[in-house]
Design a protein around this motif. Sequence first.
Motif, PDB file in Angstrom:
ATOM      1  N   ARG A 112       0.803  -1.186   0.150  1.00 46.09           N
ATOM      2  CA  ARG A 112      -0.013  -0.051  -0.040  1.00 46.09           C
ATOM      3  C   ARG A 112       0.848   1.315  -0.089  1.00 46.09           C
ATOM      4  N   TYR A 113       1.902   1.431   0.567  1.00 48.09           N
ATOM      5  CA  TYR A 113       2.855   2.239   0.661  1.00 48.09           C
ATOM      6  C   TYR A 113       4.261   1.881   0.141  1.00 48.09           C
ATOM      7  N   PRO A 114       4.905   3.213  -0.250  1.00 51.41           N
ATOM      8  CA  PRO A 114       6.385   2.885  -0.884  1.00 51.41           C
ATOM      9  C   PRO A 114       7.291   3.147   0.638  1.00 51.41           C
ATOM     10  N   LEU A 115       8.015   2.116   0.808  1.00 53.63           N
ATOM     11  CA  LEU A 115       8.841   1.831   1.988  1.00 53.63           C
ATOM     12  C   LEU A 115      10.172   2.038   1.846  1.00 53.63           C
ATOM     13  N   ASP A 116      11.185   2.497   2.279  1.00 54.24           N
ATOM     14  CA  ASP A 116      12.673   2.687   2.235  1.00 54.24           C
ATOM     15  C   ASP A 116      13.377   1.455   2.531  1.00 54.24           C
ATOM     16  N   GLY A 117      12.718   0.435   3.250  1.00 55.83           N
ATOM     17  CA  GLY A 117      13.650  -0.722   3.750  1.00 55.83           C
ATOM     18  C   GLY A 117      13.926  -0.689   5.237  1.00 55.83           C
ATOM     19  N   ARG A 118      13.904   0.620   5.952  1.00 54.51           N
ATOM     20  CA  ARG A 118      13.984   0.578   7.279  1.00 54.51           C
ATOM     21  C   ARG A 118      12.938   0.349   8.123  1.00 54.51           C
ATOM     22  N   VAL A 119      12.907  -0.902   8.979  1.00 55.00           N
ATOM     23  CA  VAL A 119      11.914  -1.240   9.824  1.00 55.00           C
ATOM     24  C   VAL A 119      12.251  -1.136  11.084  1.00 55.00           C
ATOM     25  N   ILE A 120      11.723  -0.311  11.975  1.00 57.67           N
ATOM     26  CA  ILE A 120      11.926   0.064  13.234  1.00 57.67           C
ATOM     27  C   ILE A 120      10.660  -1.047  13.995  1.00 57.67           C
ATOM     28  N   VAL A 121      11.009  -1.758  14.976  1.00 62.80           N
ATOM     29  CA  VAL A 121      10.189  -2.456  15.673  1.00 62.80           C
ATOM     30  C   VAL A 121      10.101  -2.219  17.232  1.00 62.80           C
ATOM     31  N   SER A 122       8.986  -1.779  17.653  1.00 63.94           N
ATOM     32  CA  SER A 122       8.888  -1.311  19.159  1.00 63.94           C
ATOM     33  C   SER A 122       7.660  -1.851  19.719  1.00 63.94           C
ATOM     34  N   GLY A 123       7.642  -1.592  21.249  1.00 65.14           N
ATOM     35  CA  GLY A 123       6.498  -2.427  21.862  1.00 65.14           C
ATOM     36  C   GLY A 123       6.587  -1.725  23.285  1.00 65.14           C
ATOM     37  N   ALA A 144      15.925  -1.197  13.956  1.00 60.59           N
ATOM     38  CA  ALA A 144      16.081  -0.884  15.212  1.00 60.59           C
ATOM     39  C   ALA A 144      15.036  -1.438  16.122  1.00 60.59           C
ATOM     40  N   LEU A 145      15.311  -1.948  17.231  1.00 56.65           N
ATOM     41  CA  LEU A 145      14.366  -2.664  18.004  1.00 56.65           C
ATOM     42  C   LEU A 145      14.044  -1.617  19.439  1.00 56.65           C
ATOM     43  N   LEU A 146      13.007  -1.074  19.874  1.00 59.40           N
ATOM     44  CA  LEU A 146      12.773  -0.129  20.857  1.00 59.40           C
ATOM     45  C   LEU A 146      11.710  -0.635  21.778  1.00 59.40           C
ATOM     46  N   LEU A 147      12.372  -1.002  23.036  1.00 55.54           N
ATOM     47  CA  LEU A 147      11.523  -1.757  24.167  1.00 55.54           C
ATOM     48  C   LEU A 147      11.284  -0.980  25.290  1.00 55.54           C
ATOM     49  N   VAL A 148      10.139  -0.771  25.498  1.00 56.70           N
ATOM     50  CA  VAL A 148       9.508   0.057  26.711  1.00 56.70           C
ATOM     51  C   VAL A 148       9.148  -0.928  28.029  1.00 56.70           C
ATOM     52  N   SER A 149       9.800  -1.078  29.025  1.00 62.55           N
ATOM     53  CA  SER A 149       9.097  -1.450  30.010  1.00 62.55           C
ATOM     54  C   SER A 149       8.528  -2.931  29.989  1.00 62.55           C
ATOM     55  N   GLY A 150       9.442  -3.817  29.597  1.00 61.67           N
ATOM     56  CA  GLY A 150       9.436  -5.236  29.192  1.00 61.67           C
ATOM     57  C   GLY A 150      10.433  -5.846  28.699  1.00 61.67           C
ATOM     58  N   ALA A 151      11.035  -7.086  29.041  1.00 60.19           N
ATOM     59  CA  ALA A 151      12.117  -7.455  28.778  1.00 60.19           C
ATOM     60  C   ALA A 151      12.101  -9.086  29.034  1.00 60.19           C
ATOM     61  N   PHE A 152      12.847  -9.990  28.037  1.00 57.77           N
ATOM     62  CA  PHE A 152      13.045 -11.414  28.121  1.00 57.77           C
ATOM     63  C   PHE A 152      14.429 -11.389  28.785  1.00 57.77           C
ATOM     64  N   PRO A 153      14.458 -12.751  29.379  1.00 58.96           N
ATOM     65  CA  PRO A 153      15.683 -13.015  30.246  1.00 58.96           C
ATOM     66  C   PRO A 153      16.984 -13.227  29.193  1.00 58.96           C
ATOM     67  N   ARG A 154      18.103 -13.216  29.562  1.00 57.18           N
ATOM     68  CA  ARG A 154      19.289 -13.399  28.624  1.00 57.18           C
ATOM     69  C   ARG A 154      19.296 -14.647  28.024  1.00 57.18           C
ATOM     70  N   GLY A 155      18.609 -15.867  28.631  1.00 56.83           N
ATOM     71  CA  GLY A 155      18.809 -17.076  28.137  1.00 56.83           C
ATOM     72  C   GLY A 155      17.688 -17.424  27.020  1.00 56.83           C
ATOM     73  N   MET A 156      16.928 -16.717  26.564  1.00 57.91           N
ATOM     74  CA  MET A 156      15.959 -16.835  25.593  1.00 57.91           C
ATOM     75  C   MET A 156      16.579 -17.396  24.161  1.00 57.91           C
ATOM     76  N   ALA A 157      16.048 -18.144  23.551  1.00 59.86           N
ATOM     77  CA  ALA A 157      16.676 -18.612  22.164  1.00 59.86           C
ATOM     78  C   ALA A 157      16.250 -17.537  21.511  1.00 59.86           C
ATOM     79  N   CYS A 158      17.212 -16.993  20.556  1.00 59.80           N
ATOM     80  CA  CYS A 158      17.069 -15.868  19.598  1.00 59.80           C
ATOM     81  C   CYS A 158      18.143 -15.812  18.577  1.00 59.80           C
ATOM     82  N   ASP A 159      17.510 -16.027  17.330  1.00 61.35           N
ATOM     83  CA  ASP A 159      18.234 -15.556  16.054  1.00 61.35           C
ATOM     84  C   ASP A 159      18.482 -14.448  15.712  1.00 61.35           C
ATOM     85  N   GLY A 160      17.684 -13.366  16.086  1.00 55.08           N
ATOM     86  CA  GLY A 160      17.520 -12.147  15.696  1.00 55.08           C
ATOM     87  C   GLY A 160      18.874 -10.935  16.036  1.00 55.08           C
ATOM     88  N   GLN A 161      19.253 -10.198  15.162  1.00 58.28           N
ATOM     89  CA  GLN A 161      20.291  -9.418  15.270  1.00 58.28           C
ATOM     90  C   GLN A 161      19.915  -8.229  14.591  1.00 58.28           C
TER      91      GLN A 161
END
Length: 255
Positions: A112-123, A144-161
């Motif tokens: 629907r929209y022309p996007l420039d490829g930059r995806v910011i994820v927040s919650g 970029a990942l922007l997180l407010v008042s909520g966090a997973f523990p360090r041991g969570m399985a994660c492939d994201g970078q």
Amino acid sequence: MRLIFLLALLFLAPPVHACTGMEECALGDRAYHVREPDGWDGTTPLPVMLHFHGWGRQGETIMGHARIAGATVPRGVLLVAPDGLGRSWDFRQPGSRDTPFAEAVLADVGARYPLDGRVIVSGYSWGALMAARFTCETQVPIAALLLVSGAFPRGMACDGQPGRVSQVYGTTDTVLDFPYGPDGDETEAVALWRRQLDCGPPSRTFEWEAVSWLTHTRHQWDCAAGLVTMDVHPASHLIPRGWFARILDEVLAPA
């Protein structure tokens, strides 16, 4: 193939604008909301911020939120807010049903929209946990990942970078308790992301404030794979005034 398809939609789709503001964008049996930036000419490609709402909310709440939409609208960022089923998110276990849904939302927005490829994820709150789950599971490149008042523990399985992670948390939070680490370490909330981005010791620590009554202590890491910041303040379970605005200015600044 799924990644190629998603990238094509983020970069190449023609503009077919629709369903903005409080109008719901239907997507199968679910929905999301979009708010365009002020003064947009209708053709210039836009960065997108995909925001996951807190528990009990829906995407339409985000469209009028002074501290979220109030930060994206003047900064040329397309704000996208999916609706969680039952006003919540499926973030607790790997293989979240909301990860492919959010990918479909981005694909539909890209059609629907022309996007420039930059995806910011927040919650925010439970939405921050879903934002982290999504970032760990998706094949969409996250700037970029922007997180407010909520966090997973360090041991969570994660492939994201993601290219950058920024967290903010209040030490008196009793809704999702502030996550102190060993010996009272107040940066435990970003331990997972320091591992993912291969960070060493903090490169900077300083204080800043957007309003006179709330001072943030910034911990910052220049990492092998990006940047991690954590802002700690003495208030509780809230989105600090001016926080999204400051972080977006940093994320969108020319390299």
